[in-house]
Design an enzyme around this catalytic site. Structure first.
Site, PDB file in Angstrom:
ATOM      1  N   SER A   1       4.805  -0.344  -2.944  1.00 51.46           N
ATOM      2  CA  SER A   1       5.193   0.202  -1.660  1.00 51.46           C
ATOM      3  C   SER A   1       4.251   1.351  -1.291  1.00 51.46           C
ATOM      4  CB  SER A   1       6.662   0.640  -1.695  1.00 51.46           C
ATOM      5  OG  SER A   1       7.137   0.950  -0.410  1.00 51.46           O
TER       6      SER A   1
ATOM      7  N   HIS B   1      11.363  -6.653  -0.698  1.00 55.19           N
ATOM      8  CA  HIS B   1      10.504  -5.517  -1.042  1.00 55.19           C
ATOM      9  C   HIS B   1      10.583  -5.117  -2.517  1.00 55.19           C
ATOM     10  CE1 HIS B   1       8.005  -2.102  -0.142  1.00 55.19           C
ATOM     11  NE2 HIS B   1       8.939  -1.235  -0.475  1.00 55.19           N
TER      12      HIS B   1
END
Length: 223
Positions: free
Chosen positions: A77, A192
């Site tokens: 991320s 994610h």
């Protein structure tokens, strides 16, 4: 604003169990040192954070805990963005793994599920003015792709709404066009944070790829 706590994460456990020494720095922007430390990253992506990571690596080398030329870097991320940025602006890392990162802040502004709000809150600007677009592009690893010579493994969740695949595919295409050592792996039906909560077989594949990449490009028996 995440931070590493006293307990190691899965990457640290995997890499340490294989024989690598692992450091988990909390650069400016992390929540562990108060609001002033968090605010130090406001509008300064690629500057304050990279400076702090390099400071940690310098300390590790100075104290004999790391060897120049035998360093790896990985992140997910925001950490994926920072990994891309570090290898684009430095040649000190022998291998890198960037997962669900952000290579183009301009496209992420529109494609990320919280892009406009997050870009504003983090002081990154917006692409609706020349000044804002310039600030976003300035903080984009894609802009510096020609400087990436570190072997880079890019891992991506196909259904990631926070850091969409279309963003990182731009960097992958750029590096392929430059004939750099890069591999891109897209995990279907994964979100994610699939590395910790996704389908087990895909998590296992991901963990193996991380270890194999470092074993190949940063072998433990190298001198």
């Amino acid at each position: 604003t995440g931070q590493w706590g006293p307990l190691p994460n899965i990457e640290a456990l995997l890499l340490a169990s294989t024989g690598y020494r692992v450091a988990l720095p909390n650069p400016r922007g992390s929540t562990d040192r108060g609001s002033a430390w968090v605010d130090g990253l406001h509008g300064a992506w690629g500057r304050a954070d990279a400076e702090d990571v390099h400071a940690v690596v310098d300390h590790l080398q100075a104290t004999g805990r790391a060897d120049a030329g035998r360093l790896g870097v990985c992140g997910l991320s925001y950490g994926g963005f920072l990994t891309q940025w570090l290898v684009a602006t430095s040649d000190r890392f022998a291998a890198a793994v960037a997962e669900n990162g952000v290579s183009n802040q301009l496209s992420a502004w529109a494609n990320c599920d919280i892009g406009p709000a997050y870009a504003a809150e983090s002081g990154m600007g917006d692409p609706l003015t020349d000044k804002g677009a310039a600030r976003l592009w300035e903080a984009s690893p894609l802009r510096l792709a020609a400087g990436i010579r570190t072997p880079l493994l890019m891992l991506q969740a196909e259904d990631d709404l926070r850091c969409p695949a279309s963003d990182n595919e731009q960097l992958f295409l750029a590096l392929r066009s430059l004939r750099r050592t890069v591999r891109y792996v897209l995990y279907p039906e994964s979100s994610h944070l699939y590395q910790g909560g996704g389908r087990f077989d895909r998590r296992l594949d991901r963990h193996r790829r991380v270890l194999d990449w470092f074993r190949t490009h940063l072998p433990l028996d190298s001198k």
